[in-house]
Scaffold this motif. Structure first.
Motif, mmCIF file in Angstrom:
data_model
loop_
_atom_site.group_PDB
_atom_site.id
_atom_site.type_symbol
_atom_site.label_atom_id
_atom_site.label_comp_id
_atom_site.label_asym_id
_atom_site.label_seq_id
_atom_site.Cartn_x
_atom_site.Cartn_y
_atom_site.Cartn_z
ATOM 1 N N UNK A 498 26.984 -16.929 9.708
ATOM 2 C CA UNK A 498 25.552 -16.728 9.481
ATOM 3 C C UNK A 498 25.125 -15.371 10.052
ATOM 4 N N UNK A 499 25.575 -14.312 9.410
ATOM 5 C CA UNK A 499 25.145 -12.965 9.770
ATOM 6 C C UNK A 499 25.241 -12.089 8.534
ATOM 7 N N UNK A 500 24.517 -10.971 8.551
ATOM 8 C CA UNK A 500 24.488 -10.075 7.399
ATOM 9 C C UNK A 500 25.864 -9.500 7.102
ATOM 10 N N UNK A 501 26.548 -9.019 8.132
ATOM 11 C CA UNK A 501 27.842 -8.367 7.919
ATOM 12 C C UNK A 501 28.860 -9.335 7.332
ATOM 13 N N UNK A 502 28.844 -10.579 7.772
ATOM 14 C CA UNK A 502 29.797 -11.564 7.245
ATOM 15 C C UNK A 502 29.492 -11.914 5.792
ATOM 16 N N UNK A 503 28.209 -11.985 5.449
ATOM 17 C CA UNK A 503 27.845 -12.270 4.067
ATOM 18 C C UNK A 503 28.255 -11.134 3.141
ATOM 19 N N UNK A 504 27.967 -9.895 3.554
ATOM 20 C CA UNK A 504 28.335 -8.736 2.743
ATOM 21 C C UNK A 504 29.853 -8.656 2.595
ATOM 22 N N UNK A 505 30.572 -8.895 3.668
ATOM 23 C CA UNK A 505 32.040 -8.840 3.617
ATOM 24 C C UNK A 505 32.585 -9.885 2.659
ATOM 25 N N UNK A 506 32.015 -11.077 2.656
ATOM 26 C CA UNK A 506 32.514 -12.139 1.771
ATOM 27 C C UNK A 506 32.249 -11.795 0.320
ATOM 28 N N UNK A 507 31.080 -11.243 0.029
ATOM 29 C CA UNK A 507 30.765 -10.860 -1.353
ATOM 30 C C UNK A 507 31.680 -9.741 -1.825
ATOM 31 N N UNK A 508 31.959 -8.771 -0.958
ATOM 32 C CA UNK A 508 32.892 -7.706 -1.314
ATOM 33 C C UNK A 508 34.281 -8.280 -1.573
ATOM 34 N N UNK A 509 34.719 -9.200 -0.720
ATOM 35 C CA UNK A 509 36.044 -9.795 -0.875
ATOM 36 C C UNK A 509 36.140 -10.596 -2.167
ATOM 37 N N UNK A 510 35.026 -11.158 -2.591
ATOM 38 C CA UNK A 510 35.030 -11.919 -3.845
ATOM 39 C C UNK A 510 35.120 -10.996 -5.053
ATOM 40 N N UNK A 511 34.797 -9.718 -4.868
ATOM 41 C CA UNK A 511 34.906 -8.764 -5.961
ATOM 42 C C UNK A 511 33.608 -8.120 -6.378
ATOM 43 N N UNK A 512 32.523 -8.303 -5.615
ATOM 44 C CA UNK A 512 31.250 -7.669 -5.935
ATOM 45 C C UNK A 512 31.271 -6.237 -5.398
ATOM 46 N N UNK A 513 31.029 -5.222 -6.239
ATOM 47 C CA UNK A 513 31.022 -3.842 -5.741
ATOM 48 C C UNK A 513 29.948 -3.635 -4.677
ATOM 49 N N UNK A 514 30.266 -2.845 -3.659
ATOM 50 C CA UNK A 514 29.301 -2.586 -2.582
ATOM 51 C C UNK A 514 28.023 -1.968 -3.122
ATOM 52 N N UNK A 515 28.145 -1.126 -4.168
ATOM 53 C CA UNK A 515 26.972 -0.447 -4.717
ATOM 54 C C UNK A 515 26.008 -1.398 -5.396
ATOM 55 N N UNK A 516 26.442 -2.625 -5.651
ATOM 56 C CA UNK A 516 25.570 -3.625 -6.261
ATOM 57 C C UNK A 516 25.013 -4.614 -5.233
ATOM 58 N N UNK A 517 25.097 -4.277 -3.966
ATOM 59 C CA UNK A 517 24.594 -5.135 -2.903
ATOM 60 C C UNK A 517 23.475 -4.422 -2.153
ATOM 61 N N UNK A 518 22.325 -5.086 -2.032
ATOM 62 C CA UNK A 518 21.212 -4.574 -1.230
ATOM 63 C C UNK A 518 21.052 -5.451 -0.002
ATOM 64 N N UNK A 519 20.850 -4.818 1.151
ATOM 65 C CA UNK A 519 20.659 -5.542 2.409
ATOM 66 C C UNK A 519 19.208 -5.999 2.519
ATOM 67 N N UNK A 520 18.992 -7.262 2.911
ATOM 68 C CA UNK A 520 17.644 -7.813 2.999
ATOM 69 C C UNK A 520 17.037 -7.683 4.390
ATOM 70 N N UNK A 521 15.736 -7.355 4.416
ATOM 71 C CA UNK A 521 14.976 -7.229 5.659
ATOM 72 C C UNK A 521 13.732 -8.111 5.552
ATOM 73 N N UNK A 522 13.446 -8.868 6.597
ATOM 74 C CA UNK A 522 12.221 -9.670 6.634
ATOM 75 C C UNK A 522 11.123 -8.934 7.379
#
Length: 627
Positions: A498-522
Motif C-alpha cells: 500500500x504505497x505509491x512506489x509499489x503500485x507503480x512498480x507492479x504496473x510497470x512489471x505487468x507491462x504498462x509503459x511508465x509514460x502512460x502512468x500519472x502519479x496521484x495527489x490528494x
C-alpha cells in the motif's frame, strides 16, 4: 456549514473521490399535474402567423431533452402562446423550464410564462424539458394556439432531418473547408446554418462552406442544421473537430516531451463548496495545468448518462461568477459548467478537458457495460460529442472502481473486461480524442492490480490516473494512524503493497509503459481523533471531524488548523490536540514530482481543485515540480 452529505460511507484504496450529493437545484418552471384544462387561445391568436417546432436535443436512453420553439411568422406581435401535442405511451415530461406544462394522459399542454408570452414579428421563443422514457417516439398532433403548428390549417410540415456529420478538408492556419450530406424534408430544404462552437457563423444554400479568419493552432468544433421552406430548423448534425495548422503548439501529454498536470473538477462543487470554473482562473491554476477531468458522468443500463444536468449545462451564471464576466441569458443554448469550461478553454487554449464517468458511487454500471462494450462506447461517444458541447470535451476518462474486484459494490466481469471496454472506446473515439482511465493503486500481492489486465487495456489508452492516495484512513476507526498517500513503504506500515512506489512498480512489471502512468495527489488530508501519539502507528477512537465528512478535510483548511509536525514516506503528518492528520504540502509534492520524473512517468494528477488554497499553491507546486 455545507449541506453536502456523503454519497458513500468510506473511501478504500484509490477510491479517492468524495462523490457527494447536493441540494436539488430549483427549476425555473414547475411541472404540475393537470388540475384544470388550459384555456384555448382565441381564433385571432390562432391565425396562420406562427409556427411551433419540436426538437429532441439529446437522448441518454432512460430519458431525453426536448425543446419547443415558437416563431412569429406574421406581421403583428403574439400576445401569448399555447402548444399541445401527444407523446407515445411511456414517454412524458419530467421537468420543464420557461413554460408551464400540464398533461392529461398522453396529451401535453405548454403555456407561456408571464414574461415570455409576447413574441414580436420574426422573433422566436423556446422552452425546454427533461423527458422521461425512451423518447424514441416523436411528438404528434401538434397545435399552436388551437391551429396547426406548421402555420397552416392542417398538419403536415415536419422539421428537416439532421444533415450528415461534416467532414473537414483544406485546413490551413486561418481557414477550413466543411462538407456534409444533404438533409431531407417533406417540403424541401431552403438552406443550412453552419455553427462553430455552438454559434451560427454562416447560412448557405449548398452543402459546403469554407470558414476563413480563423486563428492558427486553435481547436474548433462545427455542426450543421437545415432549414426548410417554412424556416423550421431541424436537429444539428454530429460535430467535427478542426485544429488549424501553425501556432507552434502540440497537445501536451505523454510522449510529446511535456508532462501532464491534470486536475479533477467536480460537478457538485458548485453547490455547498461554491467552487466554480472561474475559480480555476482566479487562483492562477488554469495557467499551470494541462488537463481537466470533469467528474462525473453516470453509468446506467450499460450506457454513459448525464450526472447532474442542472450543474452540467443548465445552471445560469451571473456575471460575477462567469469566467469572462458575462452573465448567462435565459435563452442561450448552453449554460452551466460546460459553458464555463468553454469560456475557460477560450482563455487558455492549451487546456484539454475530459469527461470522467463512474467514480466510487457510479461504478456499479460498468459490469453491464462490459457485457456489450461496443454499445457502451457508442452511448459514451454520442453523449460526449453531443453538438451542444462537443467543442468542450477532448476525450473521455473511465473511472471504474474496480474491474473484477470490490469497491462500493463487487464486480465479477473477469480480468479482460477493462481491456474490452477501453478497446471499444478507442475504436469509437478514434485517434484524435483522448481516452484515459483512473485505476487502483493496490500493489499488494493478489490485490486489485493483479486481478485485471491493466497492461492489455493500456494499449488503447493515452494514460492511467493511478489513484495513489486513500491507502489508509479512519474507516479503520481505531487506527493505526498512517499517511493516506505514502510514496514509499516504511517500517511499521499497516499493509504491505500500500504505497505509491509499489503500485507503480507492479504496473510497470505487468507491462504498462511508465509514460502512460500519472502519479496521484490528494488535495486533502485524512485523520483520526482520540490520538495521543505524534508519530504514525498510534491508536485512535474514530474519525477526526471534517467540514463535509468525518475523517477528511481540505488542505486549505488543514494548513492553518493543524500544521504539520513531521514527514514519513514522502507525506506530511500533523498532530494537534487529539487529532492526527496526514496530507501533502507544497514541499512533499515537490518530492513526489521529482520522483515521478525520475521514474519516467507521464506526469501527475490531483483530486480535486477545491481543496487547494485560493492562490493555488498546491497546483503551483505540482507545476514547478514537473518542469
Amino acid at each position: 456549514m455545507s449541506t453536502e452529505t456523503p454519497r458513500r460511507t468510506r473511501f478504500r484504496l484509490g477510491a479517492g473521490k468524495a462523490t457527494r450529493s447536493r441540494a436539488v437545484a430549483g427549476l425555473t418552471a414547475l411541472l404540475l399535474p393537470l388540475a384544470a384544462m388550459v384555456g384555448m387561445a382565441s381564433p385571432a391568436q390562432a391565425a396562420t402567423s406562427a409556427t411551433a417546432t419540436y426538437l429532441k436535443k439529446s437522448d441518454w436512453g432512460s430519458g431525453f431533452e426536448g425543446q419547443w420553439t415558437v416563431k412569429n411568422t406574421g406581421t403583428t406581435a403574439l400576445s401569448s402562446w399555447t402548444i399541445e401535442w401527444d407523446f407515445p405511451s411511456g414517454t412524458g415530461v419530467g421537468s420543464a423550464w420557461d413554460a408551464t406544462v400540464t398533461s392529461s394522459g398522453n396529451h401535453w399542454t405548454a403555456k407561456n410564462l408571464s414574461w415570455n408570452g409576447s413574441v414580436a414579428p420574426g422573433a422566436s421563443v423556446s422552452f425546454g424539458f427533461n423527458g422521461t422514457g425512451s423518447g424514441s417516439g416523436s411528438a404528434t398532433g401538434c397545435k399552436l394556439n388551437g391551429a396547426s403548428c406548421d402555420g397552416g390549417s392542417v398538419p403536415g410540415d415536419n422539421a428537416p432531418s439532421a444533415p450528415g456529420t461534416p467532414t473537414a478538408s483544406s485546413i490551413t492556419d486561418t481557414s477550413a473547408k466543411l462538407s456534409w450530406s444533404a438533409a431531407t424534408d417533406d417540403h424541401g430544404i431552403k438552406n443550412y446554418d453552419v455553427l462553430r462552437d455552438g454559434a451560427v457563423v454562416a447560412t448557405v444554400t449548398g452543402t459546403t462552406y469554407t470558414n476563413t479568419g480563423l486563428t492558427a493552432g486553435t481547436d474548433y468544433s462545427y455542426t450543421v442544421q437545415a432549414r426548410d421552406t417554412a424556416d423550421q430548423t431541424g436537429p444539428a448534425s454530429g460535430a467535427v473537430k478542426v485544429h488549424t495548422t501553425g501556432g507552434g503548439g502540440t497537445d501536451p501529454g505523454p510522449g510529446t516531451g511535456d508532462k501532464v498536470n491534470l486536475g479533477y473538477f467536480t460537478d457538485w462543487g458548485v453547490y455547498g463548496r461554491n467552487y466554480h470554473v472561474k475559480n480555476m482562473d482566479t487562483s492562477g491554476s488554469a495557467a499551470k495545468i494541462t488537463h481537466i477531468n470533469y467528474a462525473f458522468g453516470n453509468v446506467q443500463g450499460g450506457k454513459c448518462t448525464i450526472g447532474d444536468s442542472y450543474a452540467d449545462y443548465d445552471m445560469a451564471y451571473t456575471a460575477d461568477k462567469s469566467v469572462d464576466g458575462v452573465a448567462d441569458t435565459w435563452d442561450q443554448p448552453l449554460r452551466g459548467s460546460f459553458n464555463q469550461l468553454r469560456k475557460l478553454k477560450a482563455k487558455y487554449p492549451h487546456i484539454k478537458v475530459l469527461w470522467s464517468f463512474g467514480g466510487w458511487t457510479w461504478s456499479g454500471g460498468f459490469g453491464q457495460a462490459a457485457q456489450n462494450p461496443a454499445a457502451f462506447a457508442d452511448s459514451c461517444y454520442k453523449l460526449v460529442e453531443d453538438p451542444r458541447w462537443a467543442d468542450v470535451f477532448d476525450g473521455i476518462d473511465i473511472d471504474w472502481e474496480y474491474p473484477n474486484a470490490c469497491g462500493l459494490t463487487c464486480d465479477t466481469s473477469g480480468p479482460a473486461a477493462l481491456k474490452s471496454i477501453t478497446s471499444a472506446l478507442r475504436t469509437k473515439f478514434g485517434s484524435n480524442n483522448l481516452v484515459t482511465a483512473a485505476i487502483t493503486a493496490d500493489g499488494s500481492a493478489g490485490g486489485k492490480i493483479d486481478v485485471a489486465d491493466y497492461a492489455g487495456a493500456a494499449q488503447s489508452l493515452n494514460w492511467y490516473n493511478v489513484m495513489t492516495y486513500d491507502f489508509f484512513g479512519a474507516w479503520d476507526a481505531k487506527g493505526p494512524t498512517a499517511p493516506h498517500s505514502p510514496l514509499t513503504p516504511y517500517t511499521g506500515i499497516p499493509k504491505a503493497g500500500f504505497s505509491s512506489s509499489e503500485a507503480i512498480a507492479k504496473l510497470k512489471a505487468q507491462g504498462v509503459p511508465a509514460s502512460k502512468l500519472l502519479l496521484g495527489i490528494g488535495f486533502y488530508g485524512r485523520g483520526w481523533t482520540g490520538v495521543t501519539q505524534d508519530a504514525p502507528g498510534g491508536t485512535a477512537t474514530g474519525a477526526a471531524p471534517g467540514t463535509y465528512e468525518a475523517g477528511i478535510e481540505d488542505y486549505k483548511v488543514l494548513k492553518n488548523s493543524c500544521p504539520t509536525t513531521g514527514t514519513i514516506a514522502g507525506t506530511a503528518y500533523a498532530h494537534c490536540g487529539t487529532n492526527w492528520w496526514s496530507y501533502d504540502t507544497p514541499a512533499t509534492i515537490g518530492t513526489k514530482m521529482a520522483w515521478a520524473k525520475n521514474q519516467g512517468l507521464g506526469g501527475a494528477f490531483f483530486w480535486e481543485f477545491s481543496g487547494d488554497t485560493s492562490n493555488g499553491e498546491l497546483v503551483s507546486a505540482m507545476n514547478n515540480g514537473l518542469k
